[in-house]
Design a protein around this motif. Structure first.
Motif, mmCIF file in Angstrom:
data_model
loop_
_atom_site.group_PDB
_atom_site.id
_atom_site.type_symbol
_atom_site.label_atom_id
_atom_site.label_comp_id
_atom_site.label_asym_id
_atom_site.label_seq_id
_atom_site.Cartn_x
_atom_site.Cartn_y
_atom_site.Cartn_z
ATOM 1 N N TYR A 189 0.877 -1.178 0.000
ATOM 2 C CA TYR A 189 0.000 0.000 0.000
ATOM 3 C C TYR A 189 0.907 1.218 0.000
ATOM 4 N N GLN A 190 1.286 1.667 -1.198
ATOM 5 C CA GLN A 190 2.280 2.728 -1.275
ATOM 6 C C GLN A 190 2.066 3.583 -2.513
ATOM 7 N N ALA A 191 2.567 4.804 -2.401
ATOM 8 C CA ALA A 191 2.464 5.761 -3.504
ATOM 9 C C ALA A 191 3.853 6.286 -3.831
ATOM 10 N N LYS A 212 12.585 11.490 -5.958
ATOM 11 C CA LYS A 212 11.563 10.449 -5.932
ATOM 12 C C LYS A 212 11.479 9.883 -4.523
ATOM 13 N N LYS A 213 10.252 9.621 -4.085
ATOM 14 C CA LYS A 213 10.028 9.107 -2.740
ATOM 15 C C LYS A 213 8.827 8.179 -2.755
ATOM 16 N N THR A 214 8.941 7.059 -2.041
ATOM 17 C CA THR A 214 7.821 6.133 -1.876
ATOM 18 C C THR A 214 7.172 6.397 -0.526
ATOM 19 N N VAL A 215 5.930 6.819 -0.561
ATOM 20 C CA VAL A 215 5.194 7.155 0.661
ATOM 21 C C VAL A 215 4.323 5.963 1.039
ATOM 22 N N LYS A 216 4.482 5.507 2.281
ATOM 23 C CA LYS A 216 3.683 4.412 2.803
ATOM 24 C C LYS A 216 2.847 4.902 3.974
ATOM 25 N N VAL A 217 2.019 4.006 4.492
ATOM 26 C CA VAL A 217 1.093 4.416 5.546
ATOM 27 C C VAL A 217 1.839 4.956 6.766
ATOM 28 N N ASN A 218 2.872 4.275 7.194
ATOM 29 C CA ASN A 218 3.626 4.705 8.365
ATOM 30 C C ASN A 218 4.975 5.312 8.010
ATOM 31 N N TYR A 240 1.319 12.412 4.697
ATOM 32 C CA TYR A 240 0.898 11.046 4.994
ATOM 33 C C TYR A 240 -0.015 10.510 3.897
ATOM 34 N N LEU A 241 0.116 9.231 3.616
ATOM 35 C CA LEU A 241 -0.810 8.528 2.722
ATOM 36 C C LEU A 241 -1.957 7.996 3.576
ATOM 37 N N THR A 242 -3.174 8.464 3.324
ATOM 38 C CA THR A 242 -4.299 8.132 4.202
ATOM 39 C C THR A 242 -5.395 7.309 3.536
ATOM 40 N N ASN A 270 -5.159 9.699 -1.386
ATOM 41 C CA ASN A 270 -5.429 10.886 -0.574
ATOM 42 C C ASN A 270 -4.244 11.122 0.357
ATOM 43 N N PHE A 271 -3.757 12.348 0.357
ATOM 44 C CA PHE A 271 -2.615 12.717 1.194
ATOM 45 C C PHE A 271 -3.055 13.739 2.238
ATOM 46 N N GLN A 272 -2.551 13.565 3.425
ATOM 47 C CA GLN A 272 -2.787 14.537 4.501
ATOM 48 C C GLN A 272 -1.464 15.223 4.804
ATOM 49 N N VAL A 273 -1.452 16.526 4.654
ATOM 50 C CA VAL A 273 -0.259 17.322 4.912
ATOM 51 C C VAL A 273 -0.432 17.986 6.268
ATOM 52 N N THR A 274 0.398 17.624 7.214
ATOM 53 C CA THR A 274 0.293 18.162 8.573
ATOM 54 C C THR A 274 1.561 18.932 8.923
ATOM 55 N N ARG A 275 1.345 19.964 9.676
ATOM 56 C CA ARG A 275 2.460 20.743 10.215
ATOM 57 C C ARG A 275 2.202 20.924 11.705
ATOM 58 N N GLN A 276 3.008 20.272 12.531
ATOM 59 C CA GLN A 276 2.809 20.272 13.974
ATOM 60 C C GLN A 276 4.085 20.751 14.648
ATOM 61 N N PRO A 277 4.298 22.066 14.735
ATOM 62 C CA PRO A 277 5.510 22.559 15.394
ATOM 63 C C PRO A 277 5.517 22.178 16.871
ATOM 64 N N GLY A 278 6.682 21.894 17.365
ATOM 65 C CA GLY A 278 6.802 21.515 18.772
ATOM 66 C C GLY A 278 6.664 20.029 19.015
#
Length: 627
Positions: free
Chosen positions: A324-326, A340-346, A357-359, A510-518
C-alpha cells in the motif's frame, strides 16, 4: 529481648530528648522524609533531604490584633490580604495541587475525544446538534464542542503552568544550594538514627576516618571530613529526576500549546499523473491553529507518479492490503531538484516541519462523453469514493459546459456512478467482491437538465443535485442505467450522445499534509518525564556518618549510622555493606576482661544478667535486627 553484636546494623527507634522511646509516626516536617520528632533530635543532619516545600495548615487570621481607627483597619486589612495571598500561592504551587490540576486536565480532554469538535469537523457538530436538540444547546454553553479553546480548559491549563513553575523554580535554587554545600555534620548521638552499628578497634581514629573517607568516595558518596566524623551523602539523582520530571511536564504542555496554536492540517486527493503545490487554494479541506499564518507553509510540490496496492488473495485475511504505497516526484522550493520518494502508511514524506501522509486510496475510471454530433465534450478520470473494504465506489460525473443535444439545445449532463473493481457477474449484488481490478464494471445512471452549479451555491463533487434534472429513459420507458466494462459505450436515447468507459483505469491517493511545530519537543519531554519519574521512584536519597574517637580505655570506638529520606530496608543493608568493608580495614579489638567495667555489654538491657564476653566479632552482616 533479642540482642545484637557490637558490629550488627540496628534499626533503632528514635528517642525524644528526655530519653523516652518515641512512637513511630508518619508526620512529615518540611517534606524531608523524617518526622518532626526526628528533625528536632537530628537537627541539620535530618534536614533538607528533599527540596519539597513545607506543608502549611489552614490559617486562621493573618491580620493579628487590630488597632482602633481607620488606619488600624487599613493596616489589618493589608496584613490579612497579604497573608491570604501568600497562603493561596503556597497551595497553588504545592505538588498536591499540581497533580490535581493535571488530573482535571486529563478529565477535561475526555469530552474533546468523545464529542465532535468544531475545529475538526463542523459537519459532525451540526449533525450532533440536529439529532440532540436538548443536549446540543447545553454542550454549546459548556464549550464542549470546542473543548481545547474553551475558557475552563484554558484556565486549568494556565493554572497548571503557574503551579508547576512556582513549585519548580524555588526547589531548583534550593537544590543548587545543596549541591554547592557539604553534607551536614554528624549529629551528637548517632544511636538515634534509624540504622546504626559500632565496634572497637586498635586502629588510630584518624586512620579510620581516612579509610572511611576513601571508602565512601569510592562508593560514589559526596564525602567530607568534619571534626571527628566523616559525613557522606548519596542519591542526588532522585531530586534531579524529580525536577526533570516536572520540567519535562512544562516542556510537554508548552509544546502541545504551541502546536495547537500554529498547527495546520489539510487533505488533498490526487489522481495518478496529477500534482499538488503546497498552497492554501490547492487543498480539498484545510484547518489550522488560531495563530497560523499562510506564510508558514513550506514551499514544496509533488506529482503522484503511481499507486501500488496488492491484497491477500485467500485465507482469513483475504482482501487485506499487502502493499500500500504511492510513488511521488517532489521538489522543495521554486528551483528545487526533483526527487523520488515512496510514501507508505507509516512512512510519510518529511519536508522541514511538514509531513505528507498517505491516508486513503481509490479508483478513478476514465470517462469520455460525446454530444449528439460525436464531439468530445468531457474526458476525465473521475475519482470515486470507496464504500467498503472491497472498494465498491460511488460518485458522479458532471458535464457542465459544451454539451448540446440532438436539437442543438445546450444542457448539462449528470451521471450517477458506481464502480466495482471485482464484479461478481450477472445476478449478483452490485458490490465488489475484491479490492483489486479483477473484473471492473462501471454502473452509470444518466440525467440531463440543470445541475445547479450556476446558482453560485457550493456543491459536493461527489453528489448529484437532481432537483432540476430529468432521467434519460430507455426503450422500455425505464431509467437508463447500464453496466459498462472497460472499452464499452452507453448510447444516450434519441441520439443525445454517448458515454464511454475507457480501458485505462487510474487510481487516486489521498494525502494529509500536517504541520505540527513543537512535536519534537513534546517527544523529548515525554522521554525525559519517563526517565525522571523512574529516577525519583527508584533512587533513594540517604546519608551516612562515620565517627571514630578514642574511648576512655584508649581504644578507638567506631560508630556508623545511616539516614534515608523515607523508611527503607536499603539504608541498613547498605550501611551493613559499608561497615563490613571498613571493618576489614579497621578490625575489631578483643575485649579486655580485666577492665573491671560493670556496664552491660552492647546489645543487652540494663538490669539484665550480663552475657559472657563474646569472641572477637566477625564481619558485620547485611540487613538489620530490631531490638
Amino acid at each position: 529481648m533479642g540482642t545484637t553484636r557490637d558490629t550488627d546494623v540496628q534499626n533503632t527507634d528514635v528517642q525524644n530528648t528526655d530519653g523516652r522511646a518515641a512512637k513511630d509516626t508518619n508526620g512529615v516536617d518540611g517534606g524531608n522524609g523524617t518526622s518532626a520528632r526526628d528533625a528536632g533530635d537530628l537537627g541539620e543532619a535530618g534536614a533538607q533531604l528533599s527540596t519539597a516545600p513545607r506543608e502549611t495548615a489552614m490559617p486562621g487570621s493573618f491580620g493579628g490584633a487590630r488597632t482602633p481607627g481607620a488606619t488600624g483597619w487599613l493596616v489589618w486589612t493589608g496584613r490579612e490580604v497579604t497573608g491570604w495571598a501568600r497562603w493561596i500561592w503556597r497551595q497553588l504551587t504545592s505538588m498536591r495541587v499540581a497533580l490535581l490540576l493535571l488530573f482535571l486536565l486529563s478529565l477535561g480532554a475526555i469530552p474533546g475525544s468523545l464529542i465532535p469538535q468544531s475545529g475538526t469537523d463542523e459537519t459532525k457538530v451540526a449533525d450532533f446538534q440536529a439529532r440532540h436538540t436538548t443536549l446540543g444547546p447545553v454542550y454549546e454553553k459548556l464549550g464542549l464542542f470546542h473543548v481545547y479553546s474553551s475558557v475552563w480548559f484554558s484556565a486549568i491549563y494556565i493554572l497548571l503552568f503557574v503551579s508547576l513553575i512556582g513549585c519548580i523554580v524555588p526547589r531548583t535554587w534550593q537544590f543548587v544550594g545543596q549541591l554547592r554545600g557539604r553534607p551536614p555534620r554528624a549529629p551528637r548521638l548517632l544511636t538515634r538514627l534509624p540504622a546504626y552499628t559500632t565496634w572497637r578497634t586498635e586502629a588510630a581514629p584518624e586512620d579510620v576516618r581516612d579509610e572511611a573517607l576513601k571508602l565512601l568516595k569510592k562508593r560514589r558518596f559526596r564525602a567530607d571530613l568534619a571534626g571527628d566524623a566523616v559525613a557522606a551523602e548519596k542519591g542526588y539523582l532522585r531530586e534531579i529526576g524529580n525536577l526533570a520530571f516536572h520540567i519535562a511536564l512544562i516542556v510537554m504542555l508548552t509544546a502541545f500549546a504551541w502546536g495547537q496554536l500554529f498547527k495546520s492540517e489539510g487533505n488533498k486527493l490526487i489522481v495518478e499523473g496529477d500534482g499538488f503545490a503546497n498552497t492554501l487554494t490547492q487543498y480539498d479541506d484545510f484547518k489550522s491553529g488560531s495563530l497560523f499564518d499562510t506564510n508558514d507553509l513550506e514551499p514544496f510540490s509533488f506529482v503522484l507518479d503511481d499507486f501500488t496496492g496488492t491484497y491477500e488473495m485467500t485465507g482469513p485475511n483475504k482482501g487485506t492490503p499487502r502493499t500500500y504505497q504511492a510513488t511521488v516526484d517532489y521538489s522543495v522550493g521554486a528551483d528545487g531538484a526533483q526527487k523520488k520518494k515512496t510514501v507508505k502508511v507509516n512512512e510519510p514524506l518529511d519536508i522541514d516541519d511538514s509531513k505528507v501522509y498517505l491516508t486513503a486510496h481509490g479508483y478513478a475510471p476514465v470517462v469520455t462523453v460525446r454530444d449528439a454530433k460525436g464531439d468530445v465534450v468531457y474526458r476525465q478520470a473521475v475519482p470515486l469514493l470507496p464504500l467498503d473494504s472491497n472498494s465498491t465506489s460511488t460518485g458522479v460525473v458532471k458535464v457542465m459546459d459544451g454539451y448540446k443535444d440532438a436539437k442543438g439545445k445546450s444542457e448539462q449532463l449528470g451521471f450517477q456512478a458506481f464502480f466495482l473493481p471485482s464484479y461478481g457477474g450477472e445476478g449478483s449484488a452490485v458490490v465488489s467482491q475484491f479490492p483489486s481490478l479483477l473484473n471492473p464494471v462501471l454502473n452509470l445512471a444518466a440525467y440531463h437538465g440543470d445541475l445547479g452549479v450556476d446558482a453560485g451555491l457550493p456543491q459536493s463533487v461527489y453528489q448529484l443535485e437532481k432537483k432540476n434534472m430529468k432521467e434519460f429513459k430507455n426503450s422500455k420507458g425505464e431509467q437508463l442505467r447500464e453496466n459498462l466494462k472497460p472499452g464499452e459505450t452507453m448510447q444516450l436515447p434519441n441520439g443525445a450522445g454517448s458515454v464511454t468507459f475507457e480501458k485505462g483505469i487510474k487510481e487516486w491517493a489521498n494525502f494529509q499534509v500536517t504541520r505540527q511545530p513543537g512535536a519534537g519537543w513534546a517527544l523529548g519531554g515525554a522521554f525525559t518525564a519517563i526517565f525522571g519519574l523512574a529516577a525519583s521512584l527508584f533512587i533513594q536519597r540517604r546519608r551516612v556518618w562515620v565517627r571514630a574517637v578514642t574511648g576512655p580505655d584508649g581504644v578507638t570506638v567506631v560508630e556508623m549510622a545511616g539516614l534515608g529520606r523515607s523508611e527503607s530496608a536499603k539504608v541498613p543493608e547498605e550501611l551493613g555493606v559499608l561497615a563490613g568493608h571498613l571493618y576489614d580495614l579497621a578490625p575489631g579489638a578483643p575485649d579486655n576482661p580485666d577492665t573491671g567495667n560493670d556496664d552491660p555489654p552492647p546489645g543487652s538491657t540494663p538490669g539484665s544478667t550480663p552475657e559472657p564476653t563474646p569472641e572477637p566479632p566477625a564481619v558485620p552482616a547485611e540487613g538489620a535486627e530490631t531490638r
